[in-house]
Design a protein around this motif. Structure first.
Motif, PDB file in Angstrom:
ATOM      1  N   ALA A  58       0.873  -1.181   0.000  1.00 38.42           N
ATOM      2  CA  ALA A  58       0.000   0.000   0.000  1.00 38.42           C
ATOM      3  C   ALA A  58       0.903   1.220   0.000  1.00 38.42           C
ATOM      4  O   ALA A  58       1.408   1.618   1.040  1.00 38.42           O
ATOM      5  CB  ALA A  58      -0.891  -0.011   1.231  1.00 38.42           C
ATOM      6  N   SER A  59       1.149   1.794  -1.169  1.00 42.27           N
ATOM      7  CA  SER A  59       2.060   2.935  -1.249  1.00 42.27           C
ATOM      8  C   SER A  59       1.590   3.948  -2.290  1.00 42.27           C
ATOM      9  O   SER A  59       1.547   3.661  -3.486  1.00 42.27           O
ATOM     10  CB  SER A  59       3.473   2.457  -1.599  1.00 42.27           C
ATOM     11  OG  SER A  59       4.261   3.574  -1.979  1.00 42.27           O
ATOM     12  N   ALA A  60       1.273   5.147  -1.786  1.00 40.22           N
ATOM     13  CA  ALA A  60       0.881   6.232  -2.694  1.00 40.22           C
ATOM     14  C   ALA A  60       2.063   6.670  -3.539  1.00 40.22           C
ATOM     15  O   ALA A  60       1.887   7.175  -4.647  1.00 40.22           O
ATOM     16  CB  ALA A  60       0.363   7.409  -1.885  1.00 40.22           C
ATOM     17  N   GLU A  86      -5.161  -0.653  -6.400  1.00 43.06           N
ATOM     18  CA  GLU A  86      -4.642  -0.694  -5.041  1.00 43.06           C
ATOM     19  C   GLU A  86      -5.607  -1.440  -4.134  1.00 43.06           C
ATOM     20  O   GLU A  86      -6.708  -0.982  -3.881  1.00 43.06           O
ATOM     21  CB  GLU A  86      -4.295   0.682  -4.486  1.00 43.06           C
ATOM     22  CG  GLU A  86      -5.139   1.827  -4.896  1.00 43.06           C
ATOM     23  CD  GLU A  86      -4.686   3.131  -4.247  1.00 43.06           C
ATOM     24  OE1 GLU A  86      -3.545   3.242  -3.791  1.00 43.06           O
ATOM     25  OE2 GLU A  86      -5.515   4.053  -4.180  1.00 43.06           O
ATOM     26  N   THR A  92      -4.778   4.314  -0.893  1.00 41.99           N
ATOM     27  CA  THR A  92      -3.773   5.203  -0.307  1.00 41.99           C
ATOM     28  C   THR A  92      -4.104   6.639  -0.723  1.00 41.99           C
ATOM     29  O   THR A  92      -4.930   6.853  -1.607  1.00 41.99           O
ATOM     30  CB  THR A  92      -2.353   4.863  -0.798  1.00 41.99           C
ATOM     31  OG1 THR A  92      -2.290   5.133  -2.217  1.00 41.99           O
ATOM     32  CG2 THR A  92      -1.995   3.407  -0.539  1.00 41.99           C
ATOM     33  N   PRO A 122      -2.816   2.867   6.044  1.00 42.19           N
ATOM     34  CA  PRO A 122      -2.404   3.799   4.983  1.00 42.19           C
ATOM     35  C   PRO A 122      -2.916   5.222   5.204  1.00 42.19           C
ATOM     36  O   PRO A 122      -2.289   6.175   4.742  1.00 42.19           O
ATOM     37  CB  PRO A 122      -3.030   3.192   3.715  1.00 42.19           C
ATOM     38  CG  PRO A 122      -3.226   1.748   4.040  1.00 42.19           C
ATOM     39  CD  PRO A 122      -3.550   1.694   5.511  1.00 42.19           C
ATOM     40  N   SER A 123      -4.029   5.394   5.908  1.00 40.70           N
ATOM     41  CA  SER A 123      -4.591   6.745   6.074  1.00 40.70           C
ATOM     42  C   SER A 123      -3.952   7.498   7.238  1.00 40.70           C
ATOM     43  O   SER A 123      -4.336   8.638   7.528  1.00 40.70           O
ATOM     44  CB  SER A 123      -6.100   6.671   6.284  1.00 40.70           C
ATOM     45  OG  SER A 123      -6.375   6.098   7.554  1.00 40.70           O
TER      46      SER A 123
END
Ligand code: S3P
Length: 446
Positions: free
Chosen positions: A174-176, A197, A201, A323-324
């Motif tokens: 999980a990577s923006a 995803e 993210t 992730p948030s």
């Protein structure tokens, strides 16, 4: 690798009186990087207000300048960027030093991957130990080539693709940053580039691409959130108002919650739902946070947060929420240290590859300050004191990690004895003026 440049600047924070006041913390780091990059890829002149003038973002400004865009400061947080259009950047003449900036280097690798040019990136000791394979793998599928150190580490040379291929890529982490690197390379690909995803993210890249005129479609599917970008759009320069960074606001916010009698208002805070996990979590812990004056700026939700000191109780923070609030665990752990009962944080594997191994750094620092803490491979349990000041009286090694520095200074404000950090310099990457802001609210950090 860049050599260490300056002597260390140790700091310490001691027990604090109530914090009071109203502040605007510096601009959002994620949005600031993206505003400079998309400004550089747009046709025309983009004007940015509220840009974070921290070292990370200044490195990105220097990088786009080295590639022929013109990014220049016109006032306090005010910048203009004269862009060169999608695919229009030029090969830099020198190695590009991105300092401490993981977002800066990974997103710029995406930009270079979609251009017919070669660029070499390096960074500080922290950045040179962080994994780059997560971005080089999909970018290679698009036709770019990478030569780096063993293990996919910086310094690294990117040979961009003259004709990047549009791909469909499912994120393995999980990577923006990875999502954004692929989308930025996809800007110059003929056809549709898709990122799936499994865990959503932060979507600042999608929002800003739309703001500059690209077509981005988002669908919720059985495999996850599916983001598709139509390649080769004409990006048109737009004005961008950068909100205050929720990840920076997190420090005075938690400080105001745990220092008795405090009341602090944080204005203009970016409250993108994919960034606001800390506010949700603190709410579950019993925090009194009022969200006021909700509005939207440059496609991003913004609000003011009024916080009053409040007793907190321990909770379980589920892995899906990570992730948030991925950058907020160090300061959440400080809140948890003062809460009544146990706080369990799950799904924290990514914390091991941030500016430092944050899971280990938080566990080590809390234990040194007399907080009961247990560290697992991807989880952390903090047993809170129910409001009693932890012992403190320790020195925390920052290891080039700004958020470790700030989190432990906040711990010092509520400890029996001061908490020191060995080096405050790293805070300039994301929150220049942290000490002045906190002391302005009534803290005593020196
Ligand atoms: C960021 C994404 C996150 C975050 C970082 C900023 C971004 O990293 O930790 O501070 O601006 O896209 P990952 O994408 O590695 O989770």
């Amino acid at each position: 690798m860049s050599a260490p440049t300056s002597p260390k600047s140790p700091l310490q924070a001691g027990p604090s009186h109530a914090l009071k006041g109203r502040v605007r913390v510096p601009g959002d780091k994620s949005i600031s990087h993206r505003a400079l990059m998309l400004g550089a890829l747009a046709v025309g002149e983009t004007r940015i207000s509220g840009l974070l003038e921290g070292e990370d973002v200044l490195a990105t400004a220097a990088a786009v300048n080295a590639m022929g865009a013109r990014a220049e400061r016109t006032g306090d947080g005010a910048w203009r960027v004269v862009g060169r259009g999608v695919g229009g950047l030029a090969e830099p003449e020198h190695v590009i030093d991105m300092g401490n900036a993981g977002t800066g280097v990974r997103l710029m690798m995406g930009v270079v991957a979609g251009h017919d040019m070669t660029a070499t990136f390096t960074g500080d000791a922290s950045l040179c130990r962080r994994p780059m394979g997560r971005v080089t793998k999909p970018l290679e599928m698009m036709g770019a080539k990478f030569t780096g150190r063993e293990g996919g580490l910086l310094p690294m040379t990117v040979r961009g693709a003259a004709e990047p291929l549009p791909i469909e890529y499912e994120l393995p982490v999980a990577s923006a940053q990875v999502k954004s690197a692929v989308l930025l390379a996809g800007l110059n690909a003929p056809g549709v580039t898709t990122v799936i995803e499994p865990q959503p993210t932060r979507d600042h890249t999608e929002n800003m691409l739309r703001w500059f005129g690209a077509e981005v479609a988002v669908q919720d599917t059985a495999r996850g959130r599916r983001v598709s970008l139509i390649g080769r759009p004409e990006l048109t320069a737009r004005d961008v108002a950068v909100p205050a960074d929720v990840s920076s606001a997190a420090f005075p916010l938690v400080a105001a919650l745990v220092v008795p009698g405090s009341e602090v208002t944080l204005v203009d805070v970016g409250l993108n739902p994919l960034r606001a996990g800390l506010v949700t979590t603190l709410g579950e812990m019993g925090a009194a946070i009022e969200v006021l004056n909700r509005r939207e700026e440059a496609g991003e939700p913004v609000a003011d947060l009024r916080v009053t000191a409040h007793a907190l109780k321990g909770v379980t923070v589920p892995a899906e929420r990570a992730p948030s609030m991925i950058d907020e665990y160090p300061i959440l752990a400080v809140a948890a240290a003062l809460a009544e009962g146990e706080t369990r944080m799950e799904g924290l594997k990514e914390l091991r590859v941030k500016e430092s191994d944050r899971l280990a750094a938080v566990a080590r620092g809390l234990a040194a300050a007399g907080v009961e803490v247990e560290e697992g491979p991807d989880w952390l349990v903090v047993r809170g004191s129910g409001g009693r000041p932890p012992k403190g009286g320790c020195t925390v090694t920052v290891d080039l990690d700004h958020r470790i520095a700030m989190a432990f200074l906040v711990l010092g404000l509520v400890s029996e004895n001061p908490v020191a950090i060995d080096d405050g310099a790293a805070m300039a990457t994301s929150f220049p003026g942290f000490v002045a802001v906190m002391n302005g609210l009534g803290a005593d950090i020196k």
